[in-house]
Write a protein that holds these residues in place. Structure first.
Motif, PDB file in Angstrom:
ATOM      1  N   UNK A   1      77.283 -11.180  71.458  1.00 48.06           N
ATOM      2  CA  UNK A   1      78.578 -10.834  70.865  1.00 48.06           C
ATOM      3  C   UNK A   1      79.302  -9.897  71.822  1.00 48.06           C
ATOM      4  N   UNK A   2      80.495 -10.300  72.207  1.00 53.32           N
ATOM      5  CA  UNK A   2      81.331  -9.449  73.062  1.00 53.32           C
ATOM      6  C   UNK A   2      82.270  -8.666  72.161  1.00 53.32           C
ATOM      7  N   UNK A   3      82.164  -7.362  72.243  1.00 57.34           N
ATOM      8  CA  UNK A   3      82.913  -6.444  71.382  1.00 57.34           C
ATOM      9  C   UNK A   3      84.094  -5.901  72.166  1.00 57.34           C
ATOM     10  N   UNK A   4      85.281  -6.323  71.776  1.00 57.74           N
ATOM     11  CA  UNK A   4      86.515  -5.893  72.437  1.00 57.74           C
ATOM     12  C   UNK A   4      87.201  -4.882  71.529  1.00 57.74           C
TER      13      UNK A   4
ATOM     14  N   UNK B   1      83.604 -11.471  69.583  1.00 58.06           N
ATOM     15  CA  UNK B   1      83.485 -12.879  69.959  1.00 58.06           C
ATOM     16  C   UNK B   1      82.010 -13.246  69.926  1.00 58.06           C
ATOM     17  N   UNK B   2      81.635 -14.179  69.034  1.00 57.57           N
ATOM     18  CA  UNK B   2      80.239 -14.587  68.875  1.00 57.57           C
ATOM     19  C   UNK B   2      79.957 -15.813  69.739  1.00 57.57           C
TER      20      UNK B   2
ATOM     21  N   UNK C   1      82.013  -3.681  74.991  1.00 56.39           N
ATOM     22  CA  UNK C   1      80.571  -3.610  74.827  1.00 56.39           C
ATOM     23  C   UNK C   1      80.051  -5.016  74.596  1.00 56.39           C
ATOM     24  N   UNK C   2      78.769  -5.220  74.808  1.00 58.83           N
ATOM     25  CA  UNK C   2      78.157  -6.504  74.462  1.00 58.83           C
ATOM     26  C   UNK C   2      76.921  -6.216  73.634  1.00 58.83           C
ATOM     27  N   UNK C   3      76.647  -7.107  72.701  1.00 64.45           N
ATOM     28  CA  UNK C   3      75.492  -6.951  71.829  1.00 64.45           C
ATOM     29  C   UNK C   3      74.627  -8.204  71.946  1.00 64.45           C
ATOM     30  N   UNK C   4      73.419  -8.003  72.472  1.00 70.73           N
ATOM     31  CA  UNK C   4      72.434  -9.074  72.606  1.00 70.73           C
ATOM     32  C   UNK C   4      71.089  -8.457  72.224  1.00 70.73           C
ATOM     33  N   UNK C   5      70.081  -8.524  73.110  1.00 72.18           N
ATOM     34  CA  UNK C   5      68.807  -7.885  72.801  1.00 72.18           C
ATOM     35  C   UNK C   5      68.952  -6.375  72.837  1.00 72.18           C
ATOM     36  N   UNK C   6      68.343  -5.727  71.848  1.00 73.42           N
ATOM     37  CA  UNK C   6      68.449  -4.281  71.737  1.00 73.42           C
ATOM     38  C   UNK C   6      69.716  -3.832  71.045  1.00 73.42           C
ATOM     39  N   UNK C   7      70.496  -4.753  70.491  1.00 72.84           N
ATOM     40  CA  UNK C   7      71.745  -4.388  69.836  1.00 72.84           C
ATOM     41  C   UNK C   7      71.944  -5.144  68.530  1.00 72.84           C
ATOM     42  N   UNK C   8      72.973  -4.740  67.815  1.00 72.19           N
ATOM     43  CA  UNK C   8      73.322  -5.424  66.568  1.00 72.19           C
ATOM     44  C   UNK C   8      74.820  -5.309  66.338  1.00 72.19           C
ATOM     45  N   UNK C   9      75.313  -6.136  65.423  1.00 74.01           N
ATOM     46  CA  UNK C   9      76.714  -6.047  65.011  1.00 74.01           C
ATOM     47  C   UNK C   9      76.769  -5.886  63.499  1.00 74.01           C
ATOM     48  N   UNK C  10      77.817  -5.246  63.036  1.00 75.45           N
ATOM     49  CA  UNK C  10      78.088  -5.154  61.606  1.00 75.45           C
ATOM     50  C   UNK C  10      78.706  -6.485  61.181  1.00 75.45           C
TER      51      UNK C  10
ATOM     52  N   UNK D   1      79.693 -20.447  66.407  1.00 74.29           N
ATOM     53  CA  UNK D   1      79.694 -19.779  67.711  1.00 74.29           C
ATOM     54  C   UNK D   1      79.501 -20.797  68.833  1.00 74.29           C
ATOM     55  N   UNK D   2      80.341 -20.693  69.842  1.00 70.40           N
ATOM     56  CA  UNK D   2      80.229 -21.590  70.999  1.00 70.40           C
ATOM     57  C   UNK D   2      79.084 -21.117  71.896  1.00 70.40           C
ATOM     58  N   UNK D   3      78.493 -22.025  72.656  1.00 71.53           N
ATOM     59  CA  UNK D   3      77.501 -21.586  73.646  1.00 71.53           C
ATOM     60  C   UNK D   3      78.149 -20.636  74.646  1.00 71.53           C
ATOM     61  N   UNK D   4      77.429 -19.614  75.035  1.00 71.74           N
ATOM     62  CA  UNK D   4      77.951 -18.691  76.037  1.00 71.74           C
ATOM     63  C   UNK D   4      78.166 -19.462  77.332  1.00 71.74           C
ATOM     64  N   UNK D   5      79.402 -19.523  77.833  1.00 72.20           N
ATOM     65  CA  UNK D   5      79.646 -20.278  79.070  1.00 72.20           C
ATOM     66  C   UNK D   5      78.814 -19.737  80.226  1.00 72.20           C
ATOM     67  N   UNK D   6      78.312 -20.632  81.089  1.00 66.24           N
ATOM     68  CA  UNK D   6      77.504 -20.168  82.230  1.00 66.24           C
ATOM     69  C   UNK D   6      78.213 -19.117  83.066  1.00 66.24           C
ATOM     70  N   UNK D   7      79.534 -19.230  83.195  1.00 68.20           N
ATOM     71  CA  UNK D   7      80.270 -18.245  83.997  1.00 68.20           C
ATOM     72  C   UNK D   7      80.220 -16.863  83.354  1.00 68.20           C
TER      73      UNK D   7
END
Length: 292
Positions: free
Chosen positions: A65-68, A120-121, A142-151, A174-180
């Motif tokens: 999750x990209x936190x803007x 953005x999930x 911020x980004x939330x992946x391993x070691x993180x969480x979202x409300x 949620x779309x797959x995270x683009x390789x880029x």
């Protein structure tokens, strides 16, 4: 809120309680990343205790999750982001992707946060685990992946810096995270470790100081997901008291802490900020060892 928790679990996302009106787990609820669950019975049991908000453990959920975020009223961008057209995290993210020649995948699940920011999930790709980050990509990102969480959507937060609910803005899978984007978020490899020698005077305090160093580094190495940044801060604060009291040298201790934070998978910029903050905190209470 139990409906929101069960709904997230039904999508395959492990959830856990968040304190009422807050963004953090209830007091005493530790190891949330390992305790998060998709079990409906356990979820119902938790939410019978209180009308908790809902946390989604992003790593186990297979999410990035990209936190803007949006700036607080008195917050100004740092010099590198003080540019025309840059007003919030979404602007920074767009410019960051433009500079890298990366198209932004906006067609994904979007959640509007309580202060007007945007989550953005994306689904995480197989392979290496992406760590969570705090500001290392750019201002208000911020980004939330391993070691993180979202409300989760549906939660309501009432804190001094803002009151509001999390709500779905664009309801889709949620779309797959683009390789880029994966490449952009993949942390740079850490430099090879080298032995760090902390010079300690060979006097009657030497055994105590060695034990203090070993104890804080052991506590740091044992930190569980969700507690690692806090553990790094605590170790830096404890050792910072001894540094401020003149019992330990600062630079080699910082280097040991940096290695410990890197071993836990924390982002390099986050590690540096946390250590510096902990050392400053410890310096307010210098610990001077008796000389007689």
């Amino acid at each position: 809120m139990v409906v929101a928790a069960l709904g997230a679990a039904a999508r395959g996302w492990p959830v856990f309680p968040i304190a009422v009106g807050d963004k953090a787990p209830p007091r005493g609820f530790t190891d949330w990343e390992t305790r998060a669950t998709r079990d409906p019975d356990r979820i119902r049991a938790w939410w019978r205790r209180a009308p908790y908000n809902v946390g989604i453990a992003t790593g186990p959920a297979g999410l990035v999750v990209i936190d803007l975020d949006v700036p607080k009223p008195d917050q100004r961008p740092p010099r590198e982001w003080d540019l025309p057209g840059i007003g919030d995290g979404a602007d920074v993210f767009a410019l960051l992707c433009q500079r890298a020649g990366i198209p932004i995948e906006w067609e994904t699940l979007q959640v509007r946060t309580r202060r007007g920011g945007l989550h953005l999930y994306y689904t995480a790709p197989p392979g290496p685990r992406l760590p969570s980050t705090n500001g290392s990509l750019g201002w208000l990102i911020d980004t939330r992946a391993w070691g993180g969480y979202v409300v989760a959507p549906g939660s309501h937060v009432a804190l001094p810096d803002g009151v509001g609910s999390y709500r779905v803005q664009h309801a889709t899978m949620p779309a797959p995270l683009p390789p880029s984007l994966f490449k952009l978020l993949t942390p740079a490899p850490l430099p090879a470790k080298r032995p760090v020698h902390v010079p300690i005077a060979n006097d009657r305090h030497s055994a105590y100081l060695r034990a203090a160093l070993d104890r804080e580094l052991a506590h740091l190495a044992a930190a569980q997901p969700g507690q690692r940044n806090r553990a790094l801060f605590g170790a830096a604060a404890a050792l910072g008291e001894l540094i401020a009291g003149g019992a330990l040298p600062e630079e080699p201790v910082k280097e040991l802490l940096e290695q410990g934070g890197g071993d836990l998978g924390l982002a390099r910029a986050e590690v540096a900020r946390t250590i510096n903050s902990g050392l400053r905190h410890g310096a307010h209470r210098p610990r001077r060892l008796a000389t007689v």
